[in-house]
Design a protein around this motif. Sequence first.
Motif, PDB file in Angstrom:
ATOM      1  N   GLU A   1       0.858  -1.183   0.000  1.00 24.86           N
ATOM      2  CA  GLU A   1       0.000   0.000   0.000  1.00 24.86           C
ATOM      3  C   GLU A   1       0.896   1.236   0.000  1.00 24.86           C
ATOM      4  O   GLU A   1       1.691   1.438   0.921  1.00 24.86           O
ATOM      5  CB  GLU A   1      -0.908  -0.012   1.230  1.00 24.86           C
TER       6      GLU A   1
ATOM      7  N   THR B   1       1.349   5.230   0.071  1.00 22.35           N
ATOM      8  CA  THR B   1       0.648   6.445   0.496  1.00 22.35           C
ATOM      9  C   THR B   1       1.580   7.643   0.386  1.00 22.35           C
ATOM     10  O   THR B   1       2.801   7.496   0.288  1.00 22.35           O
ATOM     11  CB  THR B   1       0.180   6.315   1.962  1.00 22.35           C
ATOM     12  N   HIS B   2       0.994   8.822   0.396  1.00 22.55           N
ATOM     13  CA  HIS B   2       1.797  10.046   0.318  1.00 22.55           C
ATOM     14  C   HIS B   2       2.520  10.282   1.632  1.00 22.55           C
ATOM     15  O   HIS B   2       1.950  10.064   2.703  1.00 22.55           O
ATOM     16  CB  HIS B   2       0.906  11.248   0.012  1.00 22.55           C
TER      17      HIS B   2
ATOM     18  N   ASP C   1      -1.856  15.826  -2.005  1.00 21.07           N
ATOM     19  CA  ASP C   1      -2.631  14.738  -2.596  1.00 21.07           C
ATOM     20  C   ASP C   1      -3.840  15.383  -3.271  1.00 21.07           C
ATOM     21  O   ASP C   1      -4.931  15.430  -2.702  1.00 21.07           O
ATOM     22  CB  ASP C   1      -3.052  13.756  -1.495  1.00 21.07           C
TER      23      ASP C   1
ATOM     24  N   GLU D   1      -7.524  10.389   1.534  1.00 23.63           N
ATOM     25  CA  GLU D   1      -6.255  10.222   0.833  1.00 23.63           C
ATOM     26  C   GLU D   1      -6.402   9.175  -0.264  1.00 23.63           C
ATOM     27  O   GLU D   1      -7.010   8.131  -0.052  1.00 23.63           O
ATOM     28  CB  GLU D   1      -5.151   9.791   1.802  1.00 23.63           C
TER      29      GLU D   1
ATOM     30  N   GLY E   1      -4.148   6.754  -2.467  1.00 22.64           N
ATOM     31  CA  GLY E   1      -2.828   6.172  -2.669  1.00 22.64           C
ATOM     32  C   GLY E   1      -2.905   5.150  -3.778  1.00 22.64           C
ATOM     33  O   GLY E   1      -3.766   5.227  -4.641  1.00 22.64           O
TER      34      GLY E   1
ATOM     35  N   SER F   1      -2.255   0.714  -4.668  1.00 20.80           N
ATOM     36  CA  SER F   1      -2.087  -0.603  -4.106  1.00 20.80           C
ATOM     37  C   SER F   1      -1.443  -1.478  -5.176  1.00 20.80           C
ATOM     38  O   SER F   1      -1.928  -1.549  -6.299  1.00 20.80           O
ATOM     39  CB  SER F   1      -3.472  -1.119  -3.713  1.00 20.80           C
TER      40      SER F   1
ATOM     41  N   GLU G   1       6.673   9.193  -1.237  1.00 22.21           N
ATOM     42  CA  GLU G   1       5.769   8.129  -0.800  1.00 22.21           C
ATOM     43  C   GLU G   1       6.309   7.292   0.359  1.00 22.21           C
ATOM     44  O   GLU G   1       7.516   7.082   0.477  1.00 22.21           O
ATOM     45  CB  GLU G   1       5.500   7.174  -1.993  1.00 22.21           C
TER      46      GLU G   1
ATOM     47  N   TYR H   1       5.295   3.362   2.223  1.00 17.75           N
ATOM     48  CA  TYR H   1       4.553   2.157   1.860  1.00 17.75           C
ATOM     49  C   TYR H   1       4.417   1.244   3.058  1.00 17.75           C
ATOM     50  O   TYR H   1       5.186   1.340   4.024  1.00 17.75           O
ATOM     51  CB  TYR H   1       5.233   1.417   0.700  1.00 17.75           C
TER      52      TYR H   1
END
Lengths: 90, 234
Positions: free
Chosen positions: A9, A11-12, A18, A40, A42, A44, A75, A77
């Motif tokens: 996953e 994510t920022h 974002d 948010e 993101g 996957s 990012e 993760y």
Amino acid sequence: MTRFAARIEVTHRPGILDPQGATIERALPALGWSNVTEVEVGKSIHLVIEASDEEAARAQVDEMCRRLLTNPVLEDYRLELDALTAEPAA
Amino acid sequence: MTARVGVVVFPGSNCELDVRSAVRLLGGEADLVFHTETDLSGFDAVALPGGFAHGDYLRTGAIARFSPVMDAVTRFAADGGPVLGICNGFQVLTEAGLLPGALQKNAGLRFLCATVQVRVETTSSVLTGEAAVGQVLAVPINHFEGNFVCDAETLQRLRDEDRVVLRYVKNPNGSLDAVAGVCNEGRNVVGLMPHPERAVEAVLGSADGAVLLRSFLAAGAGSPRSPRVEARAS
């Protein structure tokens, strides 16, 4: 060797804009959800990896994340691994 | 006395002909170099043009940095050769670790296509050697991911070391500190989001990009990589 399903996953990082999440957050109140914050978006990434054990699989996927799958400037993760049924010996 | 520029073509590049044409218009030589090439020894300077290299899949520039040519670009840069990344080329250079920071989506969530003003912040780079500090240039931008970002420590270093090469006069995309272009420590690798190759003659609406590309050609002609310089020295 065991096959592992990896779910990454992405994510920022804190402070990274974002714009997609912000736009969705602005759109939700139009549908009546004025109680939503911190949306948010993101991404996957799912893959299957064959490795001797979970530790080895994790080490390799971590390296993939650092070298290709994510940009550490933008990012973060999170990685989850699940062992799939072991292949019968050939 | 001019420079021979290698213009790298990735699958999905779309500004390579503009860059080649602009270089030739300004008196330089330019040839396209496919991304599978591994030898850049015939060139005095290397340009990575705009576009959508490898479809920009995963992230902009993320796959392109693993193209075979990028090892050669990295060596070329390490040897002091002038390297220029324009727009997508800038994104590729950050992904390759040749330039700091990254380019994230524009703050306004809009693709931007406009002529903007940028200010020359230093003349100590291969892109600005013939410009003047404070000079304001009208140059087009054409991007969705042009919002420069880096951590606070990196930004401080860039400022302290005078490595912000160009700043937007009016920040169009949310870039940190209005950064439009930066250089590496050696000042021979420069990336910028605006397209100087689209502003090299009045009929294009602006000729302000010419001073940048002329600087780049001059850097190529005088680069330690240039066989012509070695010939003079011996």
